[in-house]
Scaffold this motif. Structure first.
Motif, mmCIF file in Angstrom:
data_model
loop_
_atom_site.group_PDB
_atom_site.id
_atom_site.type_symbol
_atom_site.label_atom_id
_atom_site.label_comp_id
_atom_site.label_asym_id
_atom_site.label_seq_id
_atom_site.Cartn_x
_atom_site.Cartn_y
_atom_site.Cartn_z
ATOM 1 N N GLN A 14 0.825 -1.207 0.000
ATOM 2 C CA GLN A 14 0.000 0.000 0.000
ATOM 3 C C GLN A 14 0.860 1.259 0.000
ATOM 4 O O GLN A 14 0.580 2.204 -0.738
ATOM 5 N N ILE A 15 1.907 1.290 0.807
ATOM 6 C CA ILE A 15 2.710 2.515 0.886
ATOM 7 C C ILE A 15 3.481 2.738 -0.413
ATOM 8 O O ILE A 15 3.639 3.871 -0.861
ATOM 9 N N ARG A 16 3.908 1.656 -1.061
ATOM 10 C CA ARG A 16 4.601 1.814 -2.345
ATOM 11 C C ARG A 16 3.648 2.343 -3.407
ATOM 12 O O ARG A 16 4.023 3.196 -4.215
ATOM 13 N N VAL A 17 2.413 1.864 -3.420
ATOM 14 C CA VAL A 17 1.427 2.324 -4.405
ATOM 15 C C VAL A 17 1.027 3.772 -4.133
ATOM 16 O O VAL A 17 0.872 4.568 -5.061
ATOM 17 N N LEU A 18 0.877 4.134 -2.868
ATOM 18 C CA LEU A 18 0.423 5.486 -2.522
ATOM 19 C C LEU A 18 1.469 6.559 -2.820
ATOM 20 O O LEU A 18 1.122 7.710 -3.058
ATOM 21 N N ALA A 19 2.740 6.188 -2.840
ATOM 22 C CA ALA A 19 3.815 7.163 -3.060
ATOM 23 C C ALA A 19 3.892 7.565 -4.530
ATOM 24 O O ALA A 19 4.841 7.229 -5.241
ATOM 25 N N LEU A 59 -5.031 2.171 -6.750
ATOM 26 C CA LEU A 59 -5.382 2.348 -5.332
ATOM 27 C C LEU A 59 -6.393 1.301 -4.879
ATOM 28 O O LEU A 59 -6.329 0.819 -3.740
ATOM 29 N N ALA A 60 -7.317 0.931 -5.759
ATOM 30 C CA ALA A 60 -8.324 -0.077 -5.418
ATOM 31 C C ALA A 60 -7.683 -1.454 -5.245
ATOM 32 O O ALA A 60 -8.081 -2.226 -4.369
ATOM 33 N N GLU A 61 -6.686 -1.768 -6.056
ATOM 34 C CA GLU A 61 -6.017 -3.072 -5.961
ATOM 35 C C GLU A 61 -5.393 -3.303 -4.592
ATOM 36 O O GLU A 61 -5.246 -4.446 -4.171
ATOM 37 N N VAL A 62 -5.008 -2.233 -3.901
ATOM 38 C CA VAL A 62 -4.395 -2.387 -2.579
ATOM 39 C C VAL A 62 -5.358 -2.015 -1.456
ATOM 40 O O VAL A 62 -4.965 -1.890 -0.294
ATOM 41 N N GLY A 63 -6.636 -1.803 -1.786
ATOM 42 C CA GLY A 63 -7.649 -1.599 -0.757
ATOM 43 C C GLY A 63 -7.733 -0.209 -0.160
ATOM 44 O O GLY A 63 -8.292 -0.035 0.919
ATOM 45 N N LEU A 64 -7.215 0.807 -0.862
ATOM 46 C CA LEU A 64 -7.293 2.172 -0.339
ATOM 47 C C LEU A 64 -8.527 2.917 -0.847
ATOM 48 O O LEU A 64 -9.011 3.837 -0.190
ATOM 49 N N ARG A 90 7.929 3.831 10.458
ATOM 50 C CA ARG A 90 9.161 3.746 9.652
ATOM 51 C C ARG A 90 9.840 2.388 9.778
ATOM 52 O O ARG A 90 10.285 1.813 8.800
ATOM 53 N N THR A 91 9.951 1.886 11.004
ATOM 54 C CA THR A 91 10.682 0.633 11.197
ATOM 55 C C THR A 91 9.920 -0.573 10.670
ATOM 56 O O THR A 91 10.496 -1.647 10.533
ATOM 57 N N GLY A 92 8.669 -0.415 10.351
ATOM 58 C CA GLY A 92 7.899 -1.512 9.784
ATOM 59 C C GLY A 92 8.336 -1.881 8.373
ATOM 60 O O GLY A 92 7.922 -2.917 7.847
ATOM 61 N N TYR A 93 9.175 -1.056 7.765
ATOM 62 C CA TYR A 93 9.607 -1.288 6.386
ATOM 63 C C TYR A 93 11.120 -1.469 6.287
ATOM 64 O O TYR A 93 11.691 -1.337 5.212
ATOM 65 N N ASP A 94 11.769 -1.772 7.407
ATOM 66 C CA ASP A 94 13.231 -1.887 7.408
ATOM 67 C C ASP A 94 13.751 -2.908 6.406
ATOM 68 O O ASP A 94 14.852 -2.759 5.881
ATOM 69 N N ASP A 95 12.961 -3.934 6.104
ATOM 70 C CA ASP A 95 13.399 -4.982 5.190
ATOM 71 C C ASP A 95 13.007 -4.730 3.734
ATOM 72 O O ASP A 95 13.200 -5.588 2.882
ATOM 73 N N ASP A 96 12.464 -3.551 3.445
ATOM 74 C CA ASP A 96 11.948 -3.262 2.104
ATOM 75 C C ASP A 96 12.426 -1.878 1.650
ATOM 76 O O ASP A 96 11.825 -0.860 1.981
ATOM 77 N N PRO A 97 13.515 -1.823 0.878
ATOM 78 C CA PRO A 97 14.062 -0.524 0.461
ATOM 79 C C PRO A 97 13.062 0.335 -0.321
ATOM 80 O O PRO A 97 13.052 1.556 -0.180
ATOM 81 N N ASP A 98 12.210 -0.302 -1.130
ATOM 82 C CA ASP A 98 11.229 0.474 -1.898
ATOM 83 C C ASP A 98 10.179 1.090 -0.982
ATOM 84 O O ASP A 98 9.753 2.229 -1.186
ATOM 85 N N ALA A 99 9.744 0.356 0.023
ATOM 86 C CA ALA A 99 8.775 0.899 0.986
ATOM 87 C C ALA A 99 9.424 2.007 1.816
ATOM 88 O O ALA A 99 8.786 3.019 2.112
ATOM 89 N N ALA A 101 11.770 4.003 0.798
ATOM 90 C CA ALA A 101 11.824 5.163 -0.109
ATOM 91 C C ALA A 101 10.440 5.798 -0.230
ATOM 92 O O ALA A 101 10.320 7.027 -0.309
ATOM 93 N N ALA A 102 9.392 4.981 -0.212
ATOM 94 C CA ALA A 102 8.025 5.509 -0.281
ATOM 95 C C ALA A 102 7.702 6.346 0.951
ATOM 96 O O ALA A 102 7.042 7.383 0.845
ATOM 97 N N VAL A 103 8.156 5.911 2.127
ATOM 98 C CA VAL A 103 7.955 6.690 3.357
ATOM 99 C C VAL A 103 8.595 8.063 3.215
ATOM 100 O O VAL A 103 7.975 9.089 3.509
ATOM 101 N N VAL A 104 9.826 8.095 2.743
ATOM 102 C CA VAL A 104 10.531 9.371 2.559
ATOM 103 C C VAL A 104 9.771 10.240 1.569
ATOM 104 O O VAL A 104 9.569 11.440 1.792
ATOM 105 N N TRP A 105 9.314 9.645 0.466
ATOM 106 C CA TRP A 105 8.577 10.413 -0.535
ATOM 107 C C TRP A 105 7.298 10.984 0.068
ATOM 108 O O TRP A 105 6.992 12.165 -0.116
ATOM 109 N N LEU A 106 6.519 10.156 0.782
ATOM 110 C CA LEU A 106 5.259 10.612 1.365
ATOM 111 C C LEU A 106 5.484 11.722 2.391
ATOM 112 O O LEU A 106 4.742 12.711 2.412
#
Length: 195
Positions: A14-19, A59-64, A90-99, A101-106
């Protein structure tokens, strides 16, 4: 309105799609203004219906967002936000570099949006009625807190905001943007370009 605001803790997907600049605006409009068609959103956001339709489906594909049934709607598809607010850790995405990056973008998008809205308020404030000129404003505070205290403070403030969001709007109500940030000072200065 329900006792609690509907809320989603964003998944990695969801966070990758929203960014995305258009997707975050689409979701924001649906949350703030209620259900709309892709055509209506395209007109509001000065883009084309094909783009809004595509990004609404993403957005619909990820339930937003979800399609809303409207009787007599013909071929028009109406879309609505599924949740009233999103959050992430933030720490919920420590294992996912794309997620990550999405946090930083958002968060960067939020800061830029805040600056745009603050500048728009400053340009328009002289034309507002006195009660609005006195009600709106900016504040900053410097506190010395540990991480547990910061989280407790943020939780308390968010509870107050949710309580006020459930109130019925009074006479003369208008949309109000409220931004909240708790930004610990870095232990060492961050060099430009070192991120």
């Amino acid at each position: 309105m329900a006792d609690e605001l509907s809320h989603v803790q964003l998944t990695h997907r969801q966070i990758r799609v929203l960014a995305h600049p258009l997707r975050i605006q689409l979701l924001g409009r649906l949350r703030g203004e209620g259900p709309k068609t892709a055509t209506q959103l395209a007109e509001i956001l000065d883009t084309n219906t094909g783009a809004t339709s595509y990004h609404l489906r993403q957005l619909a594909e990820v339930g937003l967002v979800a399609e809303e049934d409207r009787s007599g709607g013909g071929r028009q598809r109406w879309w609505r936000a599924v949740h009233e607010m999103s959050s992430w850790s933030r720490t919920g995405y420590d294992d996912d570099p794309d997620a990550r990056a999405a946090v930083v973008w958002l968060e960067t998008f939020q800061v830029n949006r805040f600056v745009e809205q603050a500048e728009a308020w400053q340009r328009a404030v002289s034309t507002e009625r006195q009660e609005w000129r006195d009600a709106g404003g900016l504040s900053d505070y410097m506190l010395k807190l540990d991480p547990t205290q910061v989280r407790a403070l943020m939780d308390e403030i968010e509870a107050v905001v949710e309580r006020h969001a459930r109130h019925e709007p009074g006479p003369g109500a208008k949309p109000v943007s409220l931004y909240l940030a708790a930004l610990p000072k870095p232990a060492t200065p961050v060099e430009e370009g070192s991120r």
